[in-house]
Structure formats: C-alpha cells, structure tokens
Design an enzyme around this catalytic site. Structure first.
Site, PDB file in Angstrom:
ATOM      1  CE1 TYR A 144      -2.326   3.277   2.701  1.00  0.00           C
ATOM      2  CE2 TYR A 144      -3.479   2.683   0.728  1.00  0.00           C
ATOM      3  CZ  TYR A 144      -3.497   3.475   1.664  1.00  0.00           C
ATOM      4  OH  TYR A 144      -4.018   4.520   2.149  1.00  0.00           O
ATOM      5  CG  ASP A 239       5.798   3.427   0.503  1.00  0.00           C
ATOM      6  OD1 ASP A 239       4.611   3.228   0.301  1.00  0.00           O
ATOM      7  OD2 ASP A 239       6.340   3.977   1.545  1.00  0.00           O
ATOM      8  CE  LYS A 267       2.885   4.857   7.993  1.00  0.00           C
ATOM      9  NZ  LYS A 267       1.648   4.784   8.427  1.00  0.00           N
TER      10      LYS A 267
HETATM   11  P1  KE4 Z   1      -0.582   8.528   4.567  1.00  0.00           P
HETATM   12  O1  KE4 Z   1      -1.203   9.013   3.120  1.00  0.00           O
HETATM   13  O2  KE4 Z   1      -1.640   7.628   5.192  1.00  0.00           O
HETATM   14  O3  KE4 Z   1       0.121   9.499   5.262  1.00  0.00           O
HETATM   15  O4  KE4 Z   1       0.590   7.365   4.185  1.00  0.00           O
HETATM   16  C1  KE4 Z   1       0.230   6.304   3.112  1.00  0.00           C
HETATM   17  C2  KE4 Z   1       1.275   5.153   3.241  1.00  0.00           C
HETATM   18  C3  KE4 Z   1       2.005   5.160   2.408  1.00  0.00           C
HETATM   19  N1  KE4 Z   1       3.164   3.976   2.141  1.00  0.00           N
HETATM   20  C4  KE4 Z   1       2.938   3.136   3.318  1.00  0.00           C
HETATM   21  C5  KE4 Z   1       3.887   1.900   3.219  1.00  0.00           C
HETATM   22  C6  KE4 Z   1       2.022   3.261   4.253  1.00  0.00           C
HETATM   23  O5  KE4 Z   1       2.073   2.383   5.159  1.00  0.00           O
HETATM   24  C7  KE4 Z   1       1.122   4.305   4.057  1.00  0.00           C
HETATM   25  C8  KE4 Z   1      -0.050   4.269   5.176  1.00  0.00           C
HETATM   26  N2  KE4 Z   1      -0.086   3.255   6.361  1.00  0.00           N
HETATM   27  C9  KE4 Z   1      -1.384   3.157   6.827  1.00  0.00           C
HETATM   28  C10 KE4 Z   1      -1.253   1.898   7.733  1.00  0.00           C
HETATM   29  N3  KE4 Z   1      -1.367   0.626   7.104  1.00  0.00           N
HETATM   30  C11 KE4 Z   1      -1.812   4.346   7.716  1.00  0.00           C
HETATM   31  C12 KE4 Z   1      -2.984   4.001   8.547  1.00  0.00           C
HETATM   32  C13 KE4 Z   1      -4.416   4.462   7.870  1.00  0.00           C
HETATM   33  O6  KE4 Z   1      -4.467   4.402   6.706  1.00  0.00           O
HETATM   34  O7  KE4 Z   1      -5.348   4.644   8.785  1.00  0.00           O
END
Ligand code: KE4
Length: 430
Positions: A144, A239, A267
C-alpha cells in the site's frame, strides 16, 4: 472495562463522520465491536475517555518512535507555535530536518517535504514518469502506497497482471498503466519486463511490507529488483513511509544494502504531525518544479510544526542505544507471542524487523500476499479482543504490522507479555 463514554462519543462521531472515523481501519470493521475513543496518550500507553489504559502497539500507525507526548517533542512544538504555525515561505527548520533525514538516508541527494505518504506516492510516480518519459508502473500485491488512484490497483488476470481498480471511483484509465507483480517472486517481475520492459517507468514497493501483515523480503529479492530495473532503464522506488527509521535508522535500504533511485518517507519524520517526503538521485529530483517540468506543490509542505516535531524525534531516536533498545523490546514481544501460542497449541508465525513486528495465525510462514489467505482471521479476532480486555491494543486488523517505541521498555512490555496467555486461550477457543 467500561466503555459508556466511548460509545456515547462514537455514536456522535457516526452522525457526522463516515463510519465514525477519519480513516477506515480505525472503525474496527475487520475485528468487530466498536473502537474506544482516545482521551490522551502517555508514552507507550493510550488512555480512553472512560479511563481505561492500553499498551499501544500501533503508535499512530508508526510515527511515534518515542511514544506519545514525548517531553522534548512537546517542548519543541510549544516553542515553535509561539513563533508561528505556518509561513508558506522558506524557513530554517525545513532545511534542518532535510539535513537530518539525508544524514540517515544518503540516497536522498535532494528531497522535498509534503503532508502525507499518499502525497509522496503521487509525486514519485509522476516524477518517475516525467524523468523516464515512460508510463508503466509495477507495484506488488499487498503493498500500500497511499490512496492515489494510480496506486490503487489490484492484480488482474493474465501474464501481464494488468492493474484493475481496487476500489470504487478509480477509473480503469487511472490504473491501466499499473502492472501488479507478486512480492518475493522475482519471476513475476521478469515476466512483466520481458513483455514490456522498455515501457516501465518504475518499480515501487514496500521493501519490508507492513500493509498485509509483515512480509520480509527473501534474500536477494531486493537486489534482483535493483538489477532488473537497471537493466531496463526503469527506476526503483522504495516506499519507506513505514520502514524508514524503524527497520534500521537508515531504513530498509541500509538494512539490505540496496540503493533505490527514489524513496518515499513519512510518519516518523513528522513525529506525529502530518508529513511525508520524497527524494533521491539529483538528476531525477531536478525535474521537479521550479527547476524542471514536473509539477508538485503544497500549501503546508515543510510546515514548521511538523518540521520541529520530526527533527526533535529523529534527534532523540538516533541517540546511542535508543533504537537498539527498542529493537530488543520488539524481539521480546515476538518471543512471547511464539511461546504463548505454543503453550496453547495455537498455530502462529511471528517475526520482527527492527521495531516493526507482525504475526499471523498460520501454521506456516507467510512470504507473500497470496499466502495470507491461510491465516485464521477468527482466531485473530478472538485474540485481539481478549488482549484489548487485558489493556493491550494491537492493530484492529490481521493484516497490519505492529510497532514498538522507546517507551515500551519496562512496564508496557511486561504488562503485554503477562496478558498473552489470556489472548491465546481465547484464540484457542473455537
Ligand atoms: P498516509 O497518506 O496515510 O500518510 O501514508 C500512506 C502510506 C504510504 N506508504 C506506506 C508504506 C504506508 O504504510 C502508508 C499508510 N499506512 C497506513 C497503515 N497501514 C496508515 C493508517 C491508515 O490508513 O489509517
């Protein structure tokens, strides 16, 4: 545990927020029941509005390597807030954080801050396409990279595994140039390159997957991706939004010794405030406006509050022994999970990479997205709720990674280990 106040607040939330949440996983849909409502965080703990206390193994989905409300981070935010919360102009904090990031991620010859991992994903795809003048992107099942259309593709049928929209509202045109391969299966990547290698702009992946549980790369998988992308003139994008500073202070690229062309971060570098970043080879990053033709922008990019929170977090995190101590806590949790499951005859595989961990209720190791089908979701649900009742909060999904912070040593990890018997006794009940 009493949840009267949480229920009351959650009912109000559902009347104005879709599902009562601002991000789907928080709604507990995949584990059942209702989420508690947080009142505050303290180190490794969350306290809900009914006064219940939980060891928090989510850490806001990764950012909080120091735990909640670390005094140094709070003090830095308090000081910066009095100087202004956003300028939309150059300021020194953004340069300081960029230099701190580059010290740990030297492959980021140039980098830019954005406000989320999703934005970083959008930007690196556009940049890779602009730099190579190619359109196709290869991603991996189970990885993701945020919710940008082009990256919400699932494996289609056929040898090319052409991307199909993985959610409503994504037009097929948006994912028609997204090809989907299988993590840890280099042959699935070679088949795509054999068919259209000179059209591939980039391969993007989580080098350690944290979004379908924890999947660890097989030896040489990442190095093989580096070789095949170089051979075909495609870019390799890591990523590291989740793995950055967590699997190693320098991320997976330091841990496995594979240098990507572009990297996504997020993060941890915001210390709990909204942030993302992307960066890499100078000649690629110089394609970005205002230097080059690839446009990308953001009102709050490089926001001073996020910058000081991220800078303070990294400065504390890289102090000698802190990261290593947190890794030891993750290892002790994994050992506890394995021995607890064995005591109760529950099939379980568990592992940690640095300060990230994952476990599957499965008799056999899980190395790819497709293998996750063998996990026992019902056992996970029983385990999750039994642990929650013991004051231990794991991710409310069988397909997420978990995180420990520097604050989890001592009381928090000891409480969690002591609660595992209750968790596995519940998992063992059919
Ligand atoms: P954000 O847009 O949520 O800041 O980041 C997206 C993203 C991109 N790449 C990786 C490897 C990620 O894990 C994420 C976001 N992770 C999720 C947890 N699985 C955030 C939690 C959520 O979506 O509420």
């Amino acid at each position: 545990m009493r949840h009267a106040r949480s229920s009351e607040v959650f009912e109000k939330a559902k009347r104005i927020l879709p599902g009562g949440v601002n991000s789907p996983v928080r709604a507990f849909r995949s584990v059942g029941g209702e989420p508690f409502v947080v009142q505050r965080g303290e180190g490794a703990f969350l306290i809900d509005v009914d006064g219940n206390r939980y060891v928090d193994f989510i850490n806001s989905w990764g950012p909080l390597v120091l735990g909640h409300a670390h005094p140094s981070v709070v003090a830095a935010l308090h000081e910066q807030a009095q100087l202004g919360t956003s300028f939309g102009a150059c300021h020194e904090r953004e340069v300081e954080l960029a230099e701190e990031v580059q010290r740990l991620f030297p492959s980021l010859e140039l980098l830019r801050f954005v406000n989320s991992g999703t934005e970083a994903g959008m930007a690196v795809i556009r940049l890779a396409r602009g730099f190579t003048r190619r359109e196709k992107i290869i991603k991996f099942e189970g990885c993701y990279h945020g919710h940008a259309d082009a990256l919400l593709a699932k494996a289609g049928s056929g040898v090319l595994t052409l991307g199909l929209p993985d959610c409503a509202g994504v037009p097929s045109a948006a994912v028609s140039a997204t090809l989907v391969a299988e993590f840890n299966n280099i042959e699935s990547v070679e088949r795509i390159f054999a068919a259209c290698g000179d059209e591939v702009a980039a391969v993007i992946l989580e080098p350690v997957v944290g979004n379908c549980g924890l999947l660890v790369p097989r030896p040489e998988f990442l190095a093989a991706l580096r070789k095949i992308t170089e051979r075909h003139g495609a870019l390799l994008i890591f990523d590291e939004v989740m793995t950055g500073f967590r699997v190693h202070l320098g991320g997976a690229q330091a841990l496995y010794g594979v240098r990507p062309d572009l990297t996504m971060l997020g993060k941890v570098i915001g210390g709990g405030l909204p942030v993302g970043a992307f960066g890499g080879r100078r000649e690629i990053m110089e394609q970005l406006a205002p230097l080059g033709p690839v446009y990308q922008a953001g009102t709050l990019s490089g926001n001073p509050l996020a910058m000081v929170a991220g800078l303070t977090t990294l400065q504390e995190w890289r102090k000698p022994g802190v990261f290593e101590m947190a890794c030891g806590v993750a290892e002790s949790l994994v050992e506890g999970l394995r021995s607890g499951a064995a005591r109760h005859g529950v099939p379980l595989v568990a592992q940690s990479v640095g300060t990230m961990f994952g476990f599957f209720f499965s008799p056999t190791p899980i190395c790819s997205f497709r293998e996750t089908v063998s996990t026992d979701r019902e056992a996970f649900q029983r385990f999750f709720h039994a642990m929650l009742d013991q004051g231990v909060y794991f991710a409310p999904s069988a397909f997420e990674a978990g995180f420990v912070s520097a604050a989890h040593a001592g009381e928090a990890i000891n409480h969690a280990l002591a609660a595992l018997d209750a968790g596995f006794a519940a998992a063992a009940r059919r």
